[in-house]
Structure formats: C-alpha cells, structure tokens
Design a protein around this motif. Structure first.
Motif, mmCIF file in Angstrom:
data_model
loop_
_atom_site.group_PDB
_atom_site.id
_atom_site.type_symbol
_atom_site.label_atom_id
_atom_site.label_comp_id
_atom_site.label_asym_id
_atom_site.label_seq_id
_atom_site.Cartn_x
_atom_site.Cartn_y
_atom_site.Cartn_z
ATOM 1 N N SER A 81 -5.361 2.860 10.226
ATOM 2 C CA SER A 81 -5.741 1.617 10.746
ATOM 3 C C SER A 81 -7.117 1.417 11.236
ATOM 4 N N ASP A 82 -7.738 0.167 11.584
ATOM 5 C CA ASP A 82 -8.963 0.036 12.086
ATOM 6 C C ASP A 82 -9.314 0.697 13.308
ATOM 7 N N ASP A 83 -8.241 0.719 14.294
ATOM 8 C CA ASP A 83 -8.681 1.454 15.419
ATOM 9 C C ASP A 83 -8.466 3.288 15.180
ATOM 10 N N LEU A 84 -8.392 3.623 14.006
ATOM 11 C CA LEU A 84 -8.462 5.099 13.675
ATOM 12 C C LEU A 84 -6.973 5.844 14.473
ATOM 13 N N LYS A 85 -5.992 5.088 14.659
ATOM 14 C CA LYS A 85 -4.964 5.603 15.519
ATOM 15 C C LYS A 85 -3.820 6.023 14.547
ATOM 16 N N VAL A 86 -3.515 4.913 13.616
ATOM 17 C CA VAL A 86 -2.087 4.873 12.965
ATOM 18 C C VAL A 86 -2.674 5.318 11.513
ATOM 19 N N TRP A 87 -1.959 6.593 11.195
ATOM 20 C CA TRP A 87 -2.126 6.949 9.770
ATOM 21 C C TRP A 87 -0.726 6.649 8.954
ATOM 22 N N THR A 88 -0.838 5.896 7.746
ATOM 23 C CA THR A 88 0.350 5.818 6.803
ATOM 24 C C THR A 88 0.089 6.560 5.554
ATOM 25 N N MET A 131 -2.447 16.007 18.991
ATOM 26 C CA MET A 131 -2.888 14.667 18.998
ATOM 27 C C MET A 131 -2.112 13.973 18.694
ATOM 28 N N ILE A 132 -1.000 14.224 17.943
ATOM 29 C CA ILE A 132 0.179 13.002 17.579
ATOM 30 C C ILE A 132 0.946 12.363 18.670
ATOM 31 N N ASP A 133 1.270 11.292 18.707
ATOM 32 C CA ASP A 133 1.868 10.689 19.422
ATOM 33 C C ASP A 133 3.270 10.520 18.836
ATOM 34 N N THR A 146 1.240 8.015 14.403
ATOM 35 C CA THR A 146 0.305 7.221 15.413
ATOM 36 C C THR A 146 -0.083 8.561 16.412
ATOM 37 N N LEU A 147 -1.442 8.311 16.519
ATOM 38 C CA LEU A 147 -2.135 9.445 17.140
ATOM 39 C C LEU A 147 -2.265 8.978 18.720
ATOM 40 N N GLN A 148 -2.584 9.890 19.614
ATOM 41 C CA GLN A 148 -2.626 9.338 20.872
ATOM 42 C C GLN A 148 -4.195 8.541 21.302
#
Length: 406
Positions: A81-88, A131-133, A146-148
C-alpha cells in the motif's frame, strides 16, 4: 525483546571445496564446526540450524544467489500500500508440502501462511516478525499482512528461515517431536540426525520446483576447525567454509582442493547486554567501543587477510552495505575510554563476563578484547561454552558481553 548494542568486529570467510561429479545422483558431504539445535523454524536461534533447515523449508520470498535482490519463492508476486503498511502476497498455486504422516503432500495455501506466522509470533524466542499487526486470508492463494508501522526491510525479514511456511497438520500432529520429523515445501527431506555427529538429507523427488543437483546431502559436524581442515584434505568432507585463517596456506597448497575467496556476508561481533548489568549504561558501552581496536583484532585473528575490520552489523557482501559507515564508527581511543568510565562512576574499574562458543576465532577475539579492556580498567572474564550451553546463556540475557557471528 532483548536489545543489544552490536560491536561488529570481523567479517569475510573463505570457502573451500572438492569438485563434485557432474551428475544428478551425486552426493555431497559438507563439513561444519557447529551443530544445529533445532529443526523447527519458529524456534531456531543459531546460524547452524538456519542453514540445514533451508533444505526442508521455504519462505514466501528469498534472496538471489548473489544476495543482491529478493525474488519470489512460495509467493509469486506481491503489492504494498501507499502507506507501506499493507502487504498483499499472491501465492503460487503449484507449491506442495512434502508428504508426511498427517497430510499427503497438499498445496501450500494462504491459511498456512497465517498459521505459520501466528505460531512464530506466539512461540518464537526471537519473534523475528514482531512488526506484523494482523494477517488476513483473502482467498485460497492470497494473504494480506498489515504491519504495525511502515518497515522498509520487511521483505528481508521474510527471507529468514524463521518465517518459513509449515503445515499445521504435521506441526500439531507431531507436537514436540516435530523437530525430529520436519516437513516443509523444500527440495530435501531429513533422513537421519545423529546429534553431534551428522545430519543426512535426500532429494525429495516430488519437489514442486527445479530439481536439485545433489541427490544425497550430509552435514558432518566437526567442532575442531583444525580437525575439520584435515577432514577436507583427506576427502572425508567435500566442502566447508569453516577454515581457520592459519590453515589457508596448507589448504591452498593442496592440488586436490579448490580454494575460493569470496566477498563475505559473515560477521564476528561482540554483543553487549542492554537489559541488565553495567552495560545497560550507554557510557559503559561507549567506553568499551573506544577501548577495542577492531583493526588490531582483525590482524591477530586473520593474519592471512581472510577477514577485515567491520564497522557495523552489515557486511560488505550485502546489498545494504554502505562503505561510509566507517566514518560514523566510534574511533579507538583508550584514553577517552578511561575518562568516560571515570565520569560514569567507575574510577576503580569494573568487572564483566564475556561468553563465547567453542569456536576458536571467537575465543581468540574475546582474549584480545580482554587484554584491551584491561588497559582501561575493565576486568573481563572470558567463559567458553559448547554451542548448546552458549545459546542458552545468550538467549536468556545472562552475559554482559557475548561473542557471536552470522
């Protein structure tokens, strides 16, 4: 998590090999001076375990052979994602686990990724994916992580064997004995593990990926590096990277052995305990930095120049290495170290304990550090332990300083 301040000391090792036969039914014996402590990816804390487990287990992504780029492995593609928190991650649909007692070699799915990562975060002593949420199964072959917070080296973390994907049926079916019956999606299966002697693997003929070149792979554990060199020269082992610097002339002079010097991704380091004891004081750690001359240590341990000084935890062989890091390294300054200790309330000196494994280079590093620290008023007791005991002491945070490498 325990936090330690790293003092990187030495890096760059040699690789020596006997040339194997050019055929797919070849056998290879690897000589190593360290024993694996586990075959469960979630539980490993040492390089020896990591190395052998890569024959059985696989991760979502992996490094290329030159360790310069990250490539797909179980995952065929990914987006962020653009905010670098969600990796698919989109998984390959043709990856299969090895056949085991509790499953018959089924596909690896997004549920396996979630199970493996949840398990890692719950039981791992290292918690490498801290770091994973959240982990969400989107569909059979798609998983969303989704990362923290944004974490730039997240893909690098996922290359670690601690992030390997395991089948729930086998893990829970075997329970504590999963370490003796490891099942993954990799190219080899474990055939025999004789503690403190050897570990044997055979090629898994139904492996989903490219067929491995070697059919039978054996790791021979020889803790004495001098004896390991003799084993190489006599043909008892075919390849090793665990050669003492002092044995380099002997090895290179042997016409039956091909000696190869490569840019290393290896580090010898001294970790300082930042959770308890005198080294929790940043001033004490700074004083130790100033009291230790890494250039001199490199010359003592590696007179044949198979190792050079390191000025950080990232070795020159890594894509992430920045040669400018030397400019930021705390310079050798024993007089400055004495003053810092005096200002910190240690005018009469202090006593510390440094633990090492039975690796001769780490012991030698510790002895040289002992001499250097004595010059500034630090009485360093050096304690060497066999590998399993050393791992226990270091993992429990019992050492003021401990020598380690990767």
């Amino acid at each position: 998590m325990r936090k330690y301040l790293v003092t990187a000391v030495l890096l760059v090792l040699l690789s020596f090999s006997m040339i194997a036969a050019d055929k797919y039914d070849s056998e290879l014996v690897v000589g190593t001076d360290q024993n694996p402590t586990t075959m469960d990816p979630a539980m490993y804390q040492d390089l020896a375990s990591s190395q052998v487990m890569r024959n059985i287990f696989e991760t979502l992504v992996a490094y290329t052979s030159d360790v310069q780029e990250i490539k797909p492995l179980i995952a065929e593609s990914w987006t962020v994602s653009d905010d670098l928190k969600v990796w698919t991650f989109k998984l390959r649909e043709n990856v299969f686990f090895q056949k085991g007692k509790f499953q018959d070699g089924r596909n690896v799915t997004a549920e396996d990724v979630k199970y493996s990562f949840d398990r890692e975060m719950e039981i791992s002593p290292m918690v490498r994916i801290y770091m994973i949420d959240t982990i969400e199964v989107v569909d059979t072959y798609t998983v969303k992580i989704t990362l923290q917070y944004p974490y730039a080296p997240f893909l690098t973390v996922l290359t670690d064997i601690g992030a390997a994907i395991v089948p729930k049926e086998e893990v829970e079916g075997w329970g504590d004995d999963f370490v003796l019956h490891p099942i993954g999606s990799g190219p080899y299966v474990l055939k025999e593990w004789v503690k403190d002697d050897h570990m044997s693997f055979e090629r898994y003929e139904e492996y989903w990926g490219e067929k491995p070149y070697v059919k039978k792979l054996t790791y021979k554990f020889i803790p004495d590096k001098a004896v390991l060199t003799l084993a190489l020269l006599s043909g008892q082992v075919d390849i090793t990277s665990d050669i003492l610097d002092q044995d380099i002339p002997k090895v290179t002079a042997n016409p039956n052995v091909e000696a190869v010097m490569v840019g290393g991704n290896n580090i010898y380091a001294a970790y300082m305990n930042a959770t308890k004891g005198p080294t929790t004081d940043p001033k004490v750690r700074e004083a130790i930095f100033k009291a230790v001359d890494v250039t001199q240590i490199a010359k003592v341990i590696f007179p044949n120049e198979s190792g050079v000084p390191a000025y950080g935890p990232i070795p020159p062989g890594s894509w992430a290495y920045n040669p400018d890091v030397q400019d930021f390294y705390t310079p050798y300054d024993p007089e400055g170290a004495k003053q810092i200790l005096k200002d910190a309330g240690y005018s009469d000196g202090l006593k510390l304990k440094m633990y090492t494994s039975d690796d001769p280079n780490r012991r030698k590093m510790a002895i040289v550090m002992q001499s250097m620290l004595k010059q500034v008023g630090i009485d360093l007791e050096v304690i060497s332990l066999e590998w399993g005991s050393f791992i226990e002491v270091s993992a429990n945070g019992e050492a003021d300083i401990y020598a380690i490498g990767w």
